[in-house]
Motif scaffolding. Structure first.
Motif, PDB file in Angstrom:
ATOM      1  N   PRO A  36       0.830  -1.214  -0.106  1.00 34.22           N
ATOM      2  CA  PRO A  36      -0.083  -0.026  -0.018  1.00 34.22           C
ATOM      3  C   PRO A  36       0.869   1.367   0.040  1.00 34.22           C
ATOM      4  CG  PRO A  36       0.034  -1.010   2.368  1.00 34.22           C
ATOM      5  CD  PRO A  36       0.775  -1.746   1.304  1.00 34.22           C
ATOM      6  N   PRO A  37       0.486   2.152  -0.587  1.00 38.87           N
ATOM      7  CA  PRO A  37       1.090   3.585  -0.655  1.00 38.87           C
ATOM      8  C   PRO A  37       0.884   4.201   0.751  1.00 38.87           C
ATOM      9  CG  PRO A  37      -0.924   3.853  -1.826  1.00 38.87           C
ATOM     10  CD  PRO A  37      -0.816   2.419  -1.355  1.00 38.87           C
ATOM     11  N   ALA A  38       1.884   5.028   1.059  1.00 38.72           N
ATOM     12  CA  ALA A  38       2.021   5.717   2.426  1.00 38.72           C
ATOM     13  C   ALA A  38       0.581   6.421   2.752  1.00 38.72           C
ATOM     14  CB  ALA A  38       3.083   6.988   2.325  1.00 38.72           C
ATOM     15  N   GLU A  39       0.230   6.057   4.166  1.00 38.43           N
ATOM     16  CA  GLU A  39      -0.870   6.712   4.698  1.00 38.43           C
ATOM     17  C   GLU A  39      -2.144   6.353   4.237  1.00 38.43           C
ATOM     18  OE1 GLU A  39      -0.123   8.163   7.484  1.00 38.43           O
ATOM     19  OE2 GLU A  39       2.129   8.723   6.826  1.00 38.43           O
ATOM     20  N   SER A  40      -2.228   5.120   3.462  1.00 39.64           N
ATOM     21  CA  SER A  40      -3.589   4.695   2.818  1.00 39.64           C
ATOM     22  C   SER A  40      -4.089   3.401   3.759  1.00 39.64           C
ATOM     23  CB  SER A  40      -3.139   4.073   1.451  1.00 39.64           C
ATOM     24  OG  SER A  40      -2.476   2.841   1.821  1.00 39.64           O
ATOM     25  N   VAL A  41      -3.629   3.260   4.881  1.00 39.39           N
ATOM     26  CA  VAL A  41      -3.886   1.924   5.676  1.00 39.39           C
ATOM     27  C   VAL A  41      -4.424   2.527   7.039  1.00 39.39           C
ATOM     28  CG1 VAL A  41      -3.570  -0.365   6.707  1.00 39.39           C
ATOM     29  CG2 VAL A  41      -2.517   0.357   4.317  1.00 39.39           C
ATOM     30  N   THR A  42      -5.543   1.933   7.537  1.00 37.41           N
ATOM     31  CA  THR A  42      -5.976   2.155   8.933  1.00 37.41           C
ATOM     32  C   THR A  42      -5.774   0.904   9.851  1.00 37.41           C
ATOM     33  OG1 THR A  42      -7.701   3.866   8.283  1.00 37.41           O
ATOM     34  CG2 THR A  42      -7.951   2.730  10.604  1.00 37.41           C
ATOM     35  N   PHE A  43      -4.765   1.063  10.715  1.00 37.91           N
ATOM     36  CA  PHE A  43      -4.484  -0.007  11.662  1.00 37.91           C
ATOM     37  C   PHE A  43      -5.162   0.098  12.938  1.00 37.91           C
ATOM     38  CE2 PHE A  43      -0.759   0.486   8.679  1.00 37.91           C
ATOM     39  CZ  PHE A  43      -0.395  -0.779   8.317  1.00 37.91           C
ATOM     40  N   GLN A  44      -5.454  -1.045  13.360  1.00 39.04           N
ATOM     41  CA  GLN A  44      -6.160  -1.043  14.805  1.00 39.04           C
ATOM     42  C   GLN A  44      -5.447  -1.872  15.743  1.00 39.04           C
ATOM     43  OE1 GLN A  44      -9.114   0.599  15.925  1.00 39.04           O
ATOM     44  NE2 GLN A  44      -9.608   1.341  13.686  1.00 39.04           N
ATOM     45  N   ILE A  45      -4.726  -1.229  16.719  1.00 36.56           N
ATOM     46  CA  ILE A  45      -4.247  -1.834  17.775  1.00 36.56           C
ATOM     47  C   ILE A  45      -4.201  -1.611  19.070  1.00 36.56           C
ATOM     48  CG2 ILE A  45      -2.081  -0.454  17.542  1.00 36.56           C
ATOM     49  CD1 ILE A  45      -1.649  -3.798  18.250  1.00 36.56           C
ATOM     50  N   GLU A  46      -4.818  -2.517  19.969  1.00 35.99           N
ATOM     51  CA  GLU A  46      -5.333  -2.453  21.394  1.00 35.99           C
ATOM     52  C   GLU A  46      -6.333  -1.201  21.519  1.00 35.99           C
ATOM     53  OE1 GLU A  46      -4.506  -4.051  24.546  1.00 35.99           O
ATOM     54  OE2 GLU A  46      -4.655  -5.481  22.637  1.00 35.99           O
ATOM     55  N   GLY A  47      -7.112  -0.949  20.516  1.00 33.70           N
ATOM     56  CA  GLY A  47      -8.047   0.302  20.857  1.00 33.70           C
ATOM     57  C   GLY A  47      -7.569   1.341  20.397  1.00 33.70           C
ATOM     58  N   MET A 102      -0.406  -9.749  20.918  1.00 33.83           N
ATOM     59  CA  MET A 102      -1.617  -8.902  20.683  1.00 33.83           C
ATOM     60  C   MET A 102      -1.756  -8.649  19.239  1.00 33.83           C
ATOM     61  SD  MET A 102      -0.994  -5.930  23.515  1.00 33.83           S
ATOM     62  CE  MET A 102      -1.446  -6.180  25.271  1.00 33.83           C
ATOM     63  N   ARG A 103      -3.078  -8.515  18.992  1.00 32.94           N
ATOM     64  CA  ARG A 103      -3.502  -8.573  17.585  1.00 32.94           C
ATOM     65  C   ARG A 103      -3.763  -7.048  16.854  1.00 32.94           C
ATOM     66  NH1 ARG A 103      -7.567 -12.502  16.448  1.00 32.94           N
ATOM     67  NH2 ARG A 103      -6.911 -14.245  17.493  1.00 32.94           N
ATOM     68  N   ILE A 104      -3.361  -7.114  15.677  1.00 30.85           N
ATOM     69  CA  ILE A 104      -3.326  -5.838  15.049  1.00 30.85           C
ATOM     70  C   ILE A 104      -4.218  -6.017  13.736  1.00 30.85           C
ATOM     71  CG2 ILE A 104      -1.008  -6.334  13.949  1.00 30.85           C
ATOM     72  CD1 ILE A 104      -0.482  -3.325  13.851  1.00 30.85           C
ATOM     73  N   SER A 105      -5.023  -5.230  13.318  1.00 31.24           N
ATOM     74  CA  SER A 105      -5.833  -5.243  12.197  1.00 31.24           C
ATOM     75  C   SER A 105      -5.430  -4.078  11.139  1.00 31.24           C
ATOM     76  CB  SER A 105      -7.187  -5.590  12.174  1.00 31.24           C
ATOM     77  OG  SER A 105      -7.653  -4.221  12.865  1.00 31.24           O
ATOM     78  N   ALA A 106      -5.594  -4.404   9.813  1.00 36.56           N
ATOM     79  CA  ALA A 106      -5.358  -3.405   8.889  1.00 36.56           C
ATOM     80  C   ALA A 106      -6.643  -3.390   7.823  1.00 36.56           C
ATOM     81  CB  ALA A 106      -3.854  -3.603   8.080  1.00 36.56           C
ATOM     82  N   ARG A 107      -6.772  -2.171   7.595  1.00 39.18           N
ATOM     83  CA  ARG A 107      -7.870  -2.132   6.522  1.00 39.18           C
ATOM     84  C   ARG A 107      -7.535  -0.938   5.568  1.00 39.18           C
ATOM     85  NH1 ARG A 107     -13.463  -2.806   5.744  1.00 39.18           N
ATOM     86  NH2 ARG A 107     -13.803  -3.674   8.186  1.00 39.18           N
ATOM     87  N   ILE A 108      -7.563  -1.379   4.197  1.00 39.37           N
ATOM     88  CA  ILE A 108      -6.822  -0.393   3.333  1.00 39.37           C
ATOM     89  C   ILE A 108      -7.982   0.466   2.806  1.00 39.37           C
ATOM     90  CG2 ILE A 108      -6.058   0.007   0.968  1.00 39.37           C
ATOM     91  CD1 ILE A 108      -4.305  -2.193   1.530  1.00 39.37           C
ATOM     92  N   GLN A 109      -7.924   1.862   2.719  1.00 42.37           N
ATOM     93  CA  GLN A 109      -9.040   2.810   2.472  1.00 42.37           C
ATOM     94  C   GLN A 109      -8.922   3.297   1.037  1.00 42.37           C
ATOM     95  OE1 GLN A 109     -10.857   3.231   4.695  1.00 42.37           O
ATOM     96  NE2 GLN A 109      -9.538   3.169   6.734  1.00 42.37           N
ATOM     97  N   SER A 110      -9.484   2.335   0.280  1.00 45.05           N
ATOM     98  CA  SER A 110      -9.226   2.429  -1.205  1.00 45.05           C
ATOM     99  C   SER A 110     -10.031   1.334  -1.939  1.00 45.05           C
ATOM    100  CB  SER A 110      -7.802   2.072  -1.579  1.00 45.05           C
ATOM    101  OG  SER A 110      -7.342   1.314  -2.836  1.00 45.05           O
TER     102      SER A 110
END
Lengths: 265, 265, 265
Positions: free
Chosen positions: B196-207, B254-262
């Motif tokens: 993914p290009p820079a700043e295109s992903v939203t990561f969720q980690i421990e809230g 711990m879990r980390i999730s990633a969703r691409i905003q595209s």
């Protein structure tokens, strides 16, 4: 062929002290082969340093120059010395640090480092590792004789390890040190117990009774105490997959006793 | 030309264990070129050791002999092995420690160290690094073949890293380790997110929700969380000029999730 | 003859970062002579790193390549540089880290590392020690000139140590750092006090009054404070056989004053 140089100090890893010692050696002997035994000896703990040096020396090349510095008396009247024992040379303070390592190879000769022309100019009062011992270690590695650096002495400080005592069929020893894994190294050797077979001895340590010696950590369940013959040649108190020091509250100097469960005693 | 030797263990720096290993190697091969990857692997933490070894190996000379010891089963029936992967050799316990490092260069061959004549005499039950692996590492560095030290085996222990999973447009991974600076290394690679290009992903980690990946720590204000591509090839959770582990309470697993905003996803 | 390489970083000993740097160097220069000054600089503490490097450099071979990395700005616009001062070369970030060490040998020349063809391909944003500085250190050790790696610059970041101030016959300095033994290194040198004789100065530190300088730690009773000329060339506040930092509550930045008890002032 030059000699390799092994270093053992209490300088730690946070400051550049150990690195500076190597810089001094490399300045005098660019091709020196240097390695660290450890710089993590507890500060000013001469006994710990002596034990580690004693444990390491038999596994190092027989022509090694050992430079060891645990030196609470640095800058005072305490002498610097070279100990020579067979083919091995030891350089450091005359406070007993070198004694057990050197003496295991025979009665060592000692030389008092009383010739400042071999030291760095204007040596400090706080860092003889850098100013006195390192340049001499470099020259010893290059092949110079111990005699060049000082006069022989017969009254070097001896550090004798405590010896287990036998009474009424019970051998009583003590904990010499605790290692990184929490294993408690005792001063009891197999020969103190007539080289007992596995699981033939009852050890008592801080109110715990442990059968042993066992052949390896995994001979008991995880979390249980076990006595094994450690890599230093002494029996050690361990806890399988954990720290005996933490689980059993063990510290240097605590007593351990051993009673052989056999008529052969 | 001999091979260089890289060491990785959980022996720590307080005792002389790592220094003794080098003494054994130098006794057999006086000119050995030895260096430390680290001896600070958390005690008996095979996964951490495996990750560090995997991260280091591609940056070491391709003819390196890697000797790695994180060995909670020492003295038990667990086997010692050599893994050979292309030009690289790995020596250590058969507990998965060597697997991720060796497997990244192709399917490794394994050899069971079952010929005691190459070990130190009377090997201890507690220190195979000294008594088994070090003498073999020295001989491998001198040019001996892996075949000399044991029979080939096909059932070496594999340690597979957890793989991120994809579901409903969200990639979920986990924290593999936390480094000295408090950066949390995840198991998510750029290719898991289609580079993914820079700043295109939203990561969720421990809230916490963090946009990324960012190009460097300083792309956010000091004290703010940032996701960067770390030096191991995985995304890492960091806090600029501070410790993500402390600031965000991060730990391994711990879990980390990633969703691409595209729409390209 | 090649140059030796000395490393100083804040990478610590728990991860393989320092070992990976050596792997990169050895990949490019198999016979490199590398040693550690320390990797225990407090994280991102440029001043501490600069002090240790300054203290070590005069005791290292004069042709040494010093690679130093304490680099909170890694990946940002901060430059990488080589500093050349006489025969010595220093490689690292342009944040002042190299300045005190290089400047003690004369006004250093600086070169901006702006030629990526000498770096590892695809350098990371987080580990320039591995990707930029290590390959350049290897090539400098092999004999390449600093000019090859970048353009000369005149605006490198300078880090000037705080200087003691004199007022009404009192010199006021400060604590620069605390070492592993708890000794507090000040920025006061003998020449700031006209090279005073032993026990001719009254030092004031955190409400304590201490006569000095003393010739060695043991000139006072165990547990008592003492001022000695330390191995870095500065006066240090120590406690015989203990930690001055702990006993007296000393930290970096605290003031120390000195008044000479003599008419010669």
């Amino acid at each position: 062929m030059s000699r390799p140089i092994a270093l053992l100090t209490d300088f730690g890893y946070d400051d550049a002290f150990a690195g500076i010692v190597k810089g001094v050696i490399l300045t005098r002997f660019a091709e020196a082969r240097i390695w660290d035994l450890t710089h993590g000896v507890p500060q000013q703990d001469v006994l710990s340093g002596a034990l580690h040096l004693m444990a390491a020396a038999p596994f190092c090349p027989p022509d090694t120059v050992f430079m060891a510095v645990v030196d609470p008396g640095v800058g005072s009247e305490r002498r610097g010395v070279i100990a020579r024992s067979g083919s091995r040379l030891f350089v450091g303070p005359d406070n007993g640090l070198l004694w057990p390592a050197a003496a295991q190879f025979g009665e060592p000769e000692f030389f008092h480092l009383n010739r400042p022309r071999y030291w760095l100019p204007n040596p400090s009062a706080t860092f003889h590792g850098r100013d006195v011992f390192a340049p001499i270690a470099a020259m010893l590695a290059l092949g110079r004789a111990a005699e060049d650096f000082g006069d022989p002495i017969a009254d070097a400080v001896r550090l004798e390890l405590p010896v287990p005592v036998s009474s009424s069929g019970v051998i009583t020893g003590e904990i010499l040190m605790v290692d990184r894994f929490g294993n408690a190294v005792t001063n009891v050797r197999p020969e103190d117990l007539n080289n007992p077979p596995a699981e033939s001895v009852t050890f008592q340590i801080e109110g715990h009774s442990v059968r042993g010696p066992s052949t390896h950590y995994g001979s008991v369940a995880p979390g249980d105490a076990v006595i094994v013959l450690g890599s230093m040649g002494f029996y050690e108190v361990s806890v399988n997959r954990s720290s005996a020091a933490e689980c059993l509250g063990l510290r240097r100097g605590m007593r351990i006793s051993a009673r052989i469960q056999s008529d052969s005693w």
